[in-house]
Design a protein around this motif. Structure first.
Motif, PDB file in Angstrom:
ATOM      1  N   CYS A  10      -5.485  -5.342  12.334  1.00  0.00           N
ATOM      2  CA  CYS A  10      -5.059  -5.699  10.967  1.00  0.00           C
ATOM      3  C   CYS A  10      -5.656  -7.051  10.629  1.00  0.00           C
ATOM      4  N   GLU A  16      -2.049 -16.978   3.541  1.00  0.00           N
ATOM      5  CA  GLU A  16      -1.520 -17.971   2.587  1.00  0.00           C
ATOM      6  C   GLU A  16      -0.844 -19.147   3.282  1.00  0.00           C
ATOM      7  N   ARG A  17      -0.103 -18.858   4.358  1.00  0.00           N
ATOM      8  CA  ARG A  17       0.577 -19.969   5.050  1.00  0.00           C
ATOM      9  C   ARG A  17      -0.411 -20.860   5.783  1.00  0.00           C
ATOM     10  N   SER A  83      -2.264  -1.644   5.276  1.00  0.00           N
ATOM     11  CA  SER A  83      -3.516  -1.845   6.014  1.00  0.00           C
ATOM     12  C   SER A  83      -3.540  -0.964   7.263  1.00  0.00           C
ATOM     13  N   LYS A 208       0.597 -15.885  17.568  1.00  0.00           N
ATOM     14  CA  LYS A 208       0.034 -15.555  16.258  1.00  0.00           C
ATOM     15  C   LYS A 208      -0.332 -16.838  15.533  1.00  0.00           C
TER      16      LYS A 208
HETATM   17  N1  CTP Z   1      -2.483  -8.149   7.396  1.00  0.00           N
HETATM   18  C1  CTP Z   1      -3.219  -7.070   6.916  1.00  0.00           C
HETATM   19  N2  CTP Z   1      -3.040  -6.643   5.615  1.00  0.00           N
HETATM   20  C2  CTP Z   1      -2.164  -7.271   4.807  1.00  0.00           C
HETATM   21  C3  CTP Z   1      -1.394  -8.366   5.283  1.00  0.00           C
HETATM   22  C4  CTP Z   1      -1.564  -8.785   6.599  1.00  0.00           C
HETATM   23  O1  CTP Z   1      -4.029  -6.500   7.641  1.00  0.00           O
HETATM   24  N3  CTP Z   1      -2.058  -6.850   3.561  1.00  0.00           N
HETATM   25  C5  CTP Z   1      -2.730  -8.642   8.757  1.00  0.00           C
HETATM   26  C6  CTP Z   1      -3.215 -10.080   8.788  1.00  0.00           C
HETATM   27  O2  CTP Z   1      -4.626 -10.133   8.541  1.00  0.00           O
HETATM   28  C7  CTP Z   1      -2.819 -10.547  10.162  1.00  0.00           C
HETATM   29  C8  CTP Z   1      -1.625  -9.646  10.518  1.00  0.00           C
HETATM   30  O3  CTP Z   1      -1.548  -8.627   9.530  1.00  0.00           O
HETATM   31  O4  CTP Z   1      -3.842 -10.379  11.127  1.00  0.00           O
HETATM   32  C9  CTP Z   1      -0.329 -10.435  10.592  1.00  0.00           C
HETATM   33  O5  CTP Z   1      -0.003 -10.944   9.300  1.00  0.00           O
HETATM   34  P1  CTP Z   1       0.180 -12.482   8.954  1.00  0.00           P
HETATM   35  O6  CTP Z   1       0.148 -13.314  10.160  1.00  0.00           O
HETATM   36  O7  CTP Z   1       1.325 -12.575   8.009  1.00  0.00           O
HETATM   37  O8  CTP Z   1      -1.218 -12.819   8.194  1.00  0.00           O
HETATM   38  P2  CTP Z   1      -1.467 -13.050   6.649  1.00  0.00           P
HETATM   39  O9  CTP Z   1      -0.696 -12.044   5.858  1.00  0.00           O
HETATM   40  O10 CTP Z   1      -2.927 -13.118   6.472  1.00  0.00           O
HETATM   41  O11 CTP Z   1      -0.855 -14.509   6.443  1.00  0.00           O
HETATM   42  P3  CTP Z   1       0.192 -15.003   5.318  1.00  0.00           P
HETATM   43  O12 CTP Z   1       1.403 -14.114   5.457  1.00  0.00           O
HETATM   44  O13 CTP Z   1       0.444 -16.424   5.649  1.00  0.00           O
HETATM   45  O14 CTP Z   1      -0.518 -14.812   3.993  1.00  0.00           O
END
Ligand code: CTP
Ligand code: MG
Length: 230
Positions: A10, A16-17, A83, A208
């Motif tokens: 994935c 975003e964070r 995803s 992570k």
């Molecule tokens: N992921 C994904 N599709 C999405 C959201 C998340 O494939 N629509 C994947 C991210 O790329 C990541 C994994 O799920 O490898 C875990 O998610 P997270 O750590 O939350 O990553 P992000 O969603 O990219 O970060 P944030 O929530 O801070 O935006």
């Protein structure tokens, strides 16, 4: 149906964070994009093929990073759950098991991947790597006042890759989507079907990467691995 195992990475999140201008999966750790580390970890752990769910606009860029024949890149969805569902559609029909892994966990050791796979081969339908909780856990009310201490002996931190019978995971995510649920880990969707989820020991290197501080920690762990006498 063969007994082969494929990996799903994935990598379609926005990070975003983490901040910054690029999707998190393309951020480099020791000169290599996180998504490439994750693909290598699954391959080291014995996955016969790998599907990467990438940000749709960056499909070709991710394909160039992982040029090997056994890596398929597909456009991811707006949520992690979507995803994973998109990636599962690209897994060949005769594949029995899938390991779903976060690109954001670049340093998971191959031994953890192998342990998940071994538990599947031994008969488990769903397997996740976990670590114990070491901090004292508190519950709080909406004002942040402590309402109690939570017994941590039964708590575990869930990592990836999480391994499943492929057909089971496809069904679990379909049903979760149909209910309007949005799971952050695949095991939750499978558990909702009443299926037992087994655990194997995780590893701190499976951390992570959520914020820049996590990237610094991963960098330190890598340095330690490369320089075992330091
Ligand atoms: N992921 C994904 N599709 C999405 C959201 C998340 O494939 N629509 C994947 C991210 O790329 C990541 C994994 O799920 O490898 C875990 O998610 P997270 O750590 O939350 O990553 P992000 O969603 O990219 O970060 P944030 O929530 O801070 O935006
Ligand atoms: Mg996210």
């Amino acid at each position: 149906m063969t007994t082969s195992c494929w990996g799903v990475v994935c990598a379609a999140g926005r990070g975003e964070r983490f901040g910054g201008s690029r999707p998190k999966a393309l951020i480099e750790l020791a000169g290599t994009a996180l998504v490439v580390h994750a693909v290598r970890a699954l391959r080291d752990g014995g996955c016969a093929g790998i599907v990467v769910a990438a940000p749709a606009a960056l499909n070709s860029e991710v394909s160039r990073l992982v040029p090997d024949l056994d890596v398929v890149v597909v456009g991811g969805g707006a949520t992690r759950q979507n995803s994973v569902r998109a990636a599962l559609q690209a897994v060949p029909d005769d594949v029995r098991w899938v390991l779903v892994h976060d690109a954001a966990r670049p340093l998971v050791p191959g031994a953890v991947v192998q342990a998940v796979r071994a538990a599947l081969v031994a008969g488990a339908a769903a397997v996740i790597p976990v670590l114990p909780v070491v901090d004292t856990m508190k519950s709080v009310d909406p004002d942040g006042t402590v309402t109690g201490t939570v017994d941590r002996t039964a708590l575990r931190r869930a990592q990836t890759p999480q391994g499943f019978e492929r057909d089971l995971l496809v069904r679990a995510l379909e049903e979760s989507t149909a209910r309007g649920d949005e799971v952050t880990d695949d095991a939750e969707a499978v558990a909702a079907l009443g299926i037992s989820v087994r655990t194997v020991p995780g590893d701190e290197r499976g951390l992570k990467i959520t914020t820049p501080a996590d990237l610094a920690l991963a960098q330190a762990l890598l340095g330690h691995r490369d320089n075992p006498t330091q």
